[in-house]
Design a protein around this motif. Sequence first.
Motif, short mmCIF file in Angstrom:
data_model
loop_
_atom_site.label_atom_id
_atom_site.label_comp_id
_atom_site.label_asym_id
_atom_site.label_seq_id
_atom_site.Cartn_x
_atom_site.Cartn_y
_atom_site.Cartn_z
N LEU A 66 0.83 -1.20 0.00
CA LEU A 66 0.00 0.00 0.00
C LEU A 66 0.86 1.26 0.00
CD1 LEU A 66 -2.79 -1.04 2.55
CD2 LEU A 66 -3.01 -0.80 0.07
N THR A 67 1.97 1.24 0.75
CA THR A 67 2.87 2.40 0.78
C THR A 67 3.46 2.67 -0.60
OG1 THR A 67 3.43 1.95 3.09
CG2 THR A 67 4.94 3.36 1.85
N LEU A 68 3.94 1.62 -1.25
CA LEU A 68 4.55 1.78 -2.57
C LEU A 68 3.50 2.16 -3.61
CD1 LEU A 68 6.99 -1.25 -2.41
CD2 LEU A 68 7.62 1.16 -2.41
N ALA A 69 2.28 1.62 -3.48
CA ALA A 69 1.20 1.99 -4.41
C ALA A 69 0.90 3.48 -4.32
CB ALA A 69 -0.05 1.17 -4.10
N ILE A 128 6.79 -6.05 -4.24
CA ILE A 128 6.05 -6.12 -2.98
C ILE A 128 4.55 -6.24 -3.22
CG2 ILE A 128 5.57 -4.95 -0.80
CD1 ILE A 128 8.45 -5.92 -1.10
N GLY A 129 4.04 -5.50 -4.21
CA GLY A 129 2.60 -5.49 -4.47
C GLY A 129 2.04 -6.84 -4.88
N VAL A 155 8.77 1.53 -9.50
CA VAL A 155 7.84 0.57 -10.10
C VAL A 155 8.31 -0.86 -9.83
CG1 VAL A 155 6.96 -0.33 -12.29
CG2 VAL A 155 6.96 2.13 -11.86
N PHE A 156 9.62 -1.08 -9.94
CA PHE A 156 10.15 -2.42 -9.65
C PHE A 156 9.82 -2.84 -8.23
CE2 PHE A 156 13.26 -5.43 -8.17
CZ PHE A 156 13.43 -6.29 -9.24
N SER A 157 10.06 -1.93 -7.27
CA SER A 157 9.77 -2.23 -5.87
C SER A 157 8.28 -2.47 -5.65
CB SER A 157 10.26 -1.09 -4.98
OG SER A 157 11.65 -0.88 -5.13
N TRP A 185 14.91 2.84 -1.61
CA TRP A 185 16.29 3.24 -1.33
C TRP A 185 17.27 2.20 -1.85
CZ3 TRP A 185 15.07 4.38 4.51
CH2 TRP A 185 14.39 5.59 4.60
N ASN A 186 16.98 0.93 -1.62
CA ASN A 186 17.87 -0.14 -2.05
C ASN A 186 17.98 -0.20 -3.57
OD1 ASN A 186 17.86 -3.48 -2.73
ND2 ASN A 186 19.49 -2.69 -1.42
N GLN A 187 16.86 -0.06 -4.27
CA GLN A 187 16.90 -0.08 -5.73
C GLN A 187 17.66 1.12 -6.29
OE1 GLN A 187 15.87 -2.25 -8.27
NE2 GLN A 187 15.84 -3.66 -6.53
#
Length: 316
Positions: A56-59, A200-201, A194-196, A243-245
């Motif tokens: 949800l956070t990444l969305a 996760i999504g 988008v990758f992240s 951050w990692n990506q």
Amino acid sequence: MPVPTRDAARGSNTSIAVQFVLCGIVWGSSFLFMKVALTGISPAQVAWSRLILGGLTLALFVALRRDPLPRRPKVWLHMAVLAVSFCVIPFLLFSWAQQHVTSGLASIYNATTPIMTAVMAWLVFRVEKLKPAQIAGIIVGILGVMVIIAPWQGLDLSQSLVAQFAILGATACYGFSLAYMRKFVSNTGMSALVFSFLNIGIAAAIMAVLTPVLVLEPVTLDPWIVGSVVLLGCLGTGVAYIWNQNTLRAWGPTRASTVTYITPIVGVVLGIVILQEHITWNEPVGALIVFAGILLAQNRLRIPTRRSTPRTTVSE
């Protein structure tokens, strides 16, 4: 097209360095968050919560930035594989194992990820040919793991030992996933966000489907448990992945993977200071041996070799 100035480049590199350090701190803290969350909810509920909140956070970030999603079905299929191997399985394994081991020990074992990645890239996916020194690094890393396990204390196959192997199974999943990324999704054109989000999504969607099977159990909540779950999900499984990506794309996989040097330090310190966990001598010693193996496996520590002195011929 404007040419970036030296100050701009320095600022960009500083931003990446800050993200790198923050990622190590957040991921190192994740083992504490899991340990606290497990006092009130089940391991499956911990994994479910962190993935749903992270997704949800990444969305939200994707919606705000309006980043386009990939259209090719093949990309979605690869991302579904990664969702299972990089998120669902290892998150479940880590959550279950931390019922039986300290958060500090779990963070130390997490540092074996680069060793697992080297093995998978070399043996499984054949995307990398290892030099003898790198193979030696893998062997050194395995020896480090053996020191952490401490077989001289007796292998009684107790839950603690099974849990340690479960964590190694989780890091093997990470290694498989990182090698899989390199072979199949390194040139898809997706942004780091988008990758992240897809990683996760999709994992969150899988866990949502499994809700009736995994998470419909009684829970005991308090502010500490709720706070730990929110931080683990929104920060550790959401923002930290961006951050990692970003670090991975700016520095490359070798430098970016050194985040594994930060996470066990943070994890062990937080476990001792906050949870009053105890650490035995073999755990940090084994961790240092694993770190040496990582340096060798990443070809960043060279074994000195004798150089033959050239013979000089004297003309008469």
